[in-house]
Design a protein around this motif. Sequence first.
Motif, mmCIF file in Angstrom:
data_model
loop_
_atom_site.group_PDB
_atom_site.id
_atom_site.type_symbol
_atom_site.label_atom_id
_atom_site.label_comp_id
_atom_site.label_asym_id
_atom_site.label_seq_id
_atom_site.Cartn_x
_atom_site.Cartn_y
_atom_site.Cartn_z
ATOM 1 N N THR A 24 42.466 -7.286 -8.243
ATOM 2 C CA THR A 24 41.403 -8.121 -9.373
ATOM 3 C C THR A 24 39.868 -8.242 -9.152
ATOM 4 O OG1 THR A 24 42.875 -8.852 -11.130
ATOM 5 C CG2 THR A 24 40.659 -9.729 -10.669
ATOM 6 N N LEU A 55 37.033 -1.613 -3.873
ATOM 7 C CA LEU A 55 38.163 -0.104 -4.931
ATOM 8 C C LEU A 55 39.904 0.252 -5.076
ATOM 9 C CD1 LEU A 55 34.993 -1.198 -6.461
ATOM 10 C CD2 LEU A 55 34.980 0.867 -7.127
ATOM 11 N N MET A 59 39.151 -4.822 -12.487
ATOM 12 C CA MET A 59 37.613 -4.693 -11.335
ATOM 13 C C MET A 59 36.622 -3.824 -12.670
ATOM 14 S SD MET A 59 36.747 -3.863 -8.555
ATOM 15 C CE MET A 59 37.824 -3.148 -7.721
ATOM 16 N N VAL A 84 32.396 -3.906 -12.687
ATOM 17 C CA VAL A 84 31.161 -3.935 -11.229
ATOM 18 C C VAL A 84 30.103 -3.993 -12.530
ATOM 19 C CG1 VAL A 84 32.679 -2.167 -10.545
ATOM 20 C CG2 VAL A 84 31.570 -0.944 -12.300
ATOM 21 N N VAL A 129 38.823 -0.873 -15.826
ATOM 22 C CA VAL A 129 37.389 -0.949 -15.725
ATOM 23 C C VAL A 129 35.932 -1.655 -16.373
ATOM 24 C CG1 VAL A 129 34.803 -0.162 -14.439
ATOM 25 C CG2 VAL A 129 37.971 0.690 -13.577
ATOM 26 N N LYS A 182 42.199 -1.958 -4.950
ATOM 27 C CA LYS A 182 43.037 -1.987 -6.546
ATOM 28 C C LYS A 182 43.239 -3.463 -7.191
ATOM 29 C CE LYS A 182 44.377 2.854 -7.242
ATOM 30 N NZ LYS A 182 43.333 3.469 -5.779
#
Length: 760
Positions: free
Chosen positions: A88, A83, A173, A175, A140, A86
């Motif tokens: 993709t 993470l 990002m 998750v 995110v 930063k």
Amino acid sequence: MSDSVRNEMSGESAAVVQAGSIAGGVHMYAHIRHNALSPARPISEWHPFDLDVHRAVTAGENRLPDLPAYVAREHDRALVDLLAAKRTAMVVLTGESSTGKTRALYEAVTAELATWPLLYPRTAEDLLHVLANGVEPGTVLWLNETQNHLLDTHGERAAAALRALLELPGPFMVVGTLWPQYWSALTGPNQPQARDLLYHRVTRIRVAKRFTAAQMAAAPTDPRLAKALATAHNGEVVQAVAGGPAVVERYEHPDTLEDRYATAILTAALDARRLGHHALLTTALLTAAAPGYLSDDDRVDASGTWFESGLETATATRLGVAALIPQRLRPGVGPPDGYHLHDYLDQHGRSTRRRALTPDSLWDALLAYAWDSEDRFRLARSAYHRLRYRHADPLYREAAATGSTTTALRMLDVLIAHGRVEEVRELLDREPRPIHAHDLTEMLQRSWLPHRQTFLELLKRYRPSPESLPSADELIVVSSADDRGGVLSQMPHGQPRRLATVLADEGRWDEALEIVRTKPAGWAGAWLAERFAAAGNVARLRQLAATGVPEAVANLAAHTLSTDDRADAAAAVAGLVKASYPPTERLLAALIDRDEDELAIKLATATMAHSLARELVSKGKRTQAIRLLRGTLFRHHDPQHVRLTGPLADNLQEVLLADLLADEGCWEEAVELAMGKHWAQEWIPKRLALAGNLDKLRALADAGLGHACRELAGLLAKHGQHDELLDRTRKGDEHCAQRLIALAHDGEIPNGEQLLAAGL
């Protein structure tokens, strides 16, 4: 062999990440539509419980923070590092229930992406809506319980849309979290888009199930952590914080009459979940289903409020945690619309009740009260697997009447297997587009299939898949097309070559060569070299070899070796070696026929090892084949024998080597080779079946290994153990059900016609 549910921690890829107290229910409610998605905002503006972080057990003290102190472990570093870049990326944490997946994401995003806006679409449909409207760079996407997004009816579209997002400039990002069994399901053959996404664009981080002794000793001061550390079994601290073991303990060991009533209700809920009911469990459904789970003694003179008493116990919070969690979806204040299970208990039940019988009361309740069409499709499939036709047929019909045709088509294999002619005909009438039927090929070849000929006629409307071998009659239209080149250019990749092969096999050489001339490609030289060799056209082969086509040079050498007893093998291949041309399978076979095994092995590239080994085996040279495969698989340092990567290459060579080793009695080496490999889940049951080892097959089947279930069913049928086939069918083994249908069709079991017509 690794269990698909167990959390492995070995090898480089098993970098394991921790999480503190986490969880939340399993949000598999594809039918629940939120009035509006929560707006994107930084994670500091989200309550952790709204992101499905589990509530922690209470510790008798007021004014504690919502979350207990976090215990960072070494594997948090992998997540934080990802993470912190930063860039993709999509990361998915996998691990069993209540091991810390969601809390780990929460802590990492808070630490590294605190200012990024966060969006939480809870279903595949919500996700598609978000992606269609565009996602701002620096966002995110929170996909907790990622199976809700990828195993949904729209899951394949969602997976493709996620891949498209990850290819944009970004940064973005994404998750998510998954139980290991969901990762396995999503990377299987039935989810190609999801499989490609997870294999090629996702960083998988496995979450450890247990704390180490050092981590437990270093835990910060927090009364809830202290209580969990004192009560955790074998280092399962996160589970204790989330209350999972306590919930299971109360369920498994009811002390009072009210506890036993609660256990009956919870068991009905557990079975409904594992059979496919993912919507909220309504009071009406549980009221109708639970009586079948009461003991004989508890059913006698039960009070009129027994269910209310049991429900109150099941929903009661102890140490802040409840087994059955009420939820209200309608606006305003009022009673719950239904209940969902604590996910730790849900996972426990899926394991312990895998082979449990389900009473009629549950099926009657599901038929009466399961209102979501997606649930009805899943429940119908489960009922067909148990030959419960009196429940399966109405569940399917109700689902088909209101549900998605796309989902209904996924039932096609089940409907055909159980002889549902009218249902198949109605389904095909609803689907105007041609559909690929290649997945049904194996099933339609079964001679015992009820109404097989009828299904073959119905399925004539199906179009063969682009990967299937075309017949000349189907594709020869290109030969008479005005714009032959244009037609060929629109054909799927590889189709022109397959069409040329079909035409050549049928002796239509002029048309085959016309395709080669019209659609020239890199495959043309190799194709012509093989076709000339197969036809014995040595003159043309010499002409082609003179132009420097490597495959022609190799096949010409093969012809020399196969027709001239006095030919020197080394001399025959000298030109090939000098030009650094690769051999062909035809040349290697000719060398093997001349007992030039060492020369063949020396010439073969890693990509040819499998076919060469099979050729050696066919000539009775098993020792040489084993040596070849060992050298190819493990000679990493030799640039000429770079080990292939990917499941296909590994499967072809490793499986053949394992088979050869097992056949030679080197069982321990074969099993060592198979350990941890995906193909072992199929290979080991097959070897056990060949050895007739029913006991070990039963153990693997009872642990939920599908390939073991298939092999066990075949072995039980072979040995005439029909009672066990019946028992396992009643408990949901679809492979045993298929064997029973076959036996009934062949008249080998009593009342076979009745079973085919009405089921069990």
